[in-house]
Design a protein around this motif. Structure first.
Motif, PDB file in Angstrom:
ATOM      1  N   ARG A   1       0.852  -1.196   0.000  1.00 17.70           N
ATOM      2  CA  ARG A   1       0.000   0.000   0.000  1.00 17.70           C
ATOM      3  C   ARG A   1       0.887   1.245   0.000  1.00 17.70           C
ATOM      4  O   ARG A   1       1.711   1.427   0.895  1.00 17.70           O
TER       5      ARG A   1
ATOM      6  N   THR B   1      -0.742  10.613  -8.574  1.00 19.49           N
ATOM      7  CA  THR B   1      -0.957   9.293  -9.151  1.00 19.49           C
ATOM      8  C   THR B   1      -0.423   9.185 -10.581  1.00 19.49           C
ATOM      9  O   THR B   1       0.089   8.137 -10.983  1.00 19.49           O
ATOM     10  N   GLU B   2      -0.525  10.257 -11.346  1.00 18.36           N
ATOM     11  CA  GLU B   2      -0.032  10.238 -12.725  1.00 18.36           C
ATOM     12  C   GLU B   2       1.471   9.982 -12.746  1.00 18.36           C
ATOM     13  O   GLU B   2       1.976   9.204 -13.564  1.00 18.36           O
TER      14      GLU B   2
ATOM     15  N   ASN C   1       2.114   6.285 -11.718  1.00 15.92           N
ATOM     16  CA  ASN C   1       1.757   5.363 -12.796  1.00 15.92           C
ATOM     17  C   ASN C   1       2.880   5.287 -13.827  1.00 15.92           C
ATOM     18  O   ASN C   1       3.300   4.196 -14.234  1.00 15.92           O
TER      19      ASN C   1
ATOM     20  N   LYS D   1       5.574   2.057 -14.514  1.00 14.13           N
ATOM     21  CA  LYS D   1       5.672   1.491 -15.861  1.00 14.13           C
ATOM     22  C   LYS D   1       7.113   1.545 -16.364  1.00 14.13           C
ATOM     23  O   LYS D   1       7.602   0.593 -16.983  1.00 14.13           O
TER      24      LYS D   1
ATOM     25  N   ASP E   1       3.704  -3.141 -12.831  1.00 17.97           N
ATOM     26  CA  ASP E   1       2.319  -2.822 -13.179  1.00 17.97           C
ATOM     27  C   ASP E   1       1.736  -1.935 -12.076  1.00 17.97           C
ATOM     28  O   ASP E   1       1.676  -2.357 -10.916  1.00 17.97           O
ATOM     29  N   PRO E   2       1.326  -0.693 -12.409  1.00 22.28           N
ATOM     30  CA  PRO E   2       0.763   0.185 -11.369  1.00 22.28           C
ATOM     31  C   PRO E   2      -0.396  -0.453 -10.606  1.00 22.28           C
ATOM     32  O   PRO E   2      -0.601  -0.148  -9.425  1.00 22.28           O
ATOM     33  N   LYS E   3      -1.127  -1.353 -11.268  1.00 22.05           N
ATOM     34  CA  LYS E   3      -2.260  -1.997 -10.612  1.00 22.05           C
ATOM     35  C   LYS E   3      -1.818  -2.984  -9.538  1.00 22.05           C
ATOM     36  O   LYS E   3      -2.642  -3.425  -8.720  1.00 22.05           O
ATOM     37  N   SER E   4      -0.506  -3.333  -9.542  1.00 21.88           N
ATOM     38  CA  SER E   4      -0.002  -4.260  -8.524  1.00 21.88           C
ATOM     39  C   SER E   4       0.311  -3.546  -7.219  1.00 21.88           C
ATOM     40  O   SER E   4       0.651  -4.175  -6.221  1.00 21.88           O
TER      41      SER E   4
ATOM     42  N   THR F   1      -1.267  -0.866  -4.422  1.00 19.17           N
ATOM     43  CA  THR F   1      -2.523  -0.257  -3.963  1.00 19.17           C
ATOM     44  C   THR F   1      -2.269   1.184  -3.545  1.00 19.17           C
ATOM     45  O   THR F   1      -1.524   1.445  -2.606  1.00 19.17           O
ATOM     46  N   TYR F   2      -2.877   2.129  -4.268  1.00 22.02           N
ATOM     47  CA  TYR F   2      -2.762   3.534  -3.913  1.00 22.02           C
ATOM     48  C   TYR F   2      -3.774   3.857  -2.811  1.00 22.02           C
ATOM     49  O   TYR F   2      -4.972   3.588  -2.961  1.00 22.02           O
TER      50      TYR F   2
END
Length: 351
Positions: free
Chosen positions: A151, A159-160, A163, A167, A172-175, A177-178
């Motif tokens: 986390r 966030t930009e 991300n 990358k 993977d940014p989805k890996s 948790t923000y």
């Protein structure tokens, strides 16, 4: 893209921010037009306004040393140093001629150029961006890869950046948790997040003074090449012979000030606390820790070879690549001018 101004607008309070002051060394005062400078000519010192990008704390200690030490005066300049802050936009002040030179982030200047502002970057103070990921020492996170499955407390405006950062580092940014946070690192201390998006020169120092040990890694050490506190001027200044000569003099004095401040941060701290940022009621111990954390971001292996504030070809390319990752396009020729500092250093690493 999040700028240092966005990030620091709240963290200023963590560093003892308060009302700004108008005190003088060359002077900290209200902005005045540099049209007077061209009229001064050879009659005496040329008045120039130096617009800082942030509050009058140790982030600008090299400029204070240059001003207080008379380095600008010796270069024939009567320099007015003006503090910045969250409500100050440096680019328009430079473009309008209300300030001769200012400090801002490279991405902000690139955006301003896209909107038609005739601005150029001629030097860079922070060769390493202070953006960092901080974690608790008892549960350290040392690389972007270590954040997978963890986390990360990050401000919405950041966030930009993260991300693109993940990358670029094969994550993977989805890996990750923000977790939305503000600028207070309490969520890290309380265990609500595993890591916290911060500045190396801010939250880690705040926590250290509370007796909380942390570990941090710089985004700059993992491909985030974006200079901060970059020196920005108008294209007109570079095109005019007399103005360009004043700029060379100002940059020479600024380099000398930064050389001294890097060698003796305590001197810069004293000036920030007792003179230039006196009304901010800065804490001297905190400012010294902050100053010490700034030094390796300013004095890098490249600057030891080329000189403080200089902009290497590799560094310029890294800035362009980093901006491109978030949709800001620029070329080296249109955004940067390395000739001023080349003249200042004349092939040597110091002045």
């Amino acid at each position: 893209m999040t700028t240092r101004r966005d990030f620091l607008s709240v963290t200023a309070k963590l560093l003892g921010g308060g009302a700004l002051v108008a005190v003088s060394g060359g002077a900290l005062a209200a902005c005045s037009s540099d049209d007077d400078a061209s009229a001064a000519g050879s009659k005496g010192p040329s008045p120039v306004t130096f617009q800082l990008g942030w509050l009058a704390n140790v982030e600008n200690m090299g400029i204070y040393v240059a001003d207080d030490g008379g380095y600008y005066t010796k270069e024939g300049l009567k320099t007015t140093v003006v503090p910045g802050g969250p409500s100050v936009s440096v680019g328009p002040l430079i473009a309008s001629g209300k300030a001769f030179v200012g400090l801002d982030s490279v991405d902000t200047i690139a955006r301003a150029r896209k909107e038609g502002a005739p601005l150029k970057v001629v030097g860079a103070t922070l060769q390493k961006n202070p953006s960092a990921v901080v974690s608790l020492a008892k549960n350290p996170i040392r690389t972007p890869q270590d954040l997978v499955g963890k986390r990360l407390g990050v401000q919405q405006s950041g966030t930009e950046i993260y991300n693109a950062f993940f990358k670029a580092n094969g994550v993977d940014p989805k890996s990750v948790t923000y977790v939305p946070v503000q600028f207070d690192p309490a969520p890290l201390v309380n265990g609500e997040v595993d890591a916290f998006a911060s500045f190396l020169t801010s939250q880690p120092i705040q926590l250290k003074r509370q007796g909380i040990e942390t570990e941090a890694f710089l985004l700059a050490d993992f491909g985030y090449g974006l200079w901060a506190d970059a020196f920005v001027v108008s294209e007109q200044t570079l095109a005019d012979k007399e103005s360009r000569a004043r700029l060379v003099n100002l940059m020479r004095a600024s380099v000398k000030g930064w050389q001294d401040a890097v060698a003796d941060p305590a001197r810069g701290v004293k000036l920030a606390v007792e003179k230039y940022g006196k009304s901010l009621q800065l804490n001297a111990d905190e400012q010294l820790l902050t100053a010490q954390s700034f030094v390796p971001l300013i004095a890098t292996p490249e600057t030891k070879t080329n000189g403080l504030l200089t902009m290497s070809k590799d560094g310029i390319e890294a800035n362009i690549k980093t901006m491109a990752a978030v949709g800001i396009t620029a070329t080296a020729d249109e955004l940067f001018d390395t000739t001023i500092l080349a003249e200042v250093f004349a092939g040597k690493p110091t002045v």
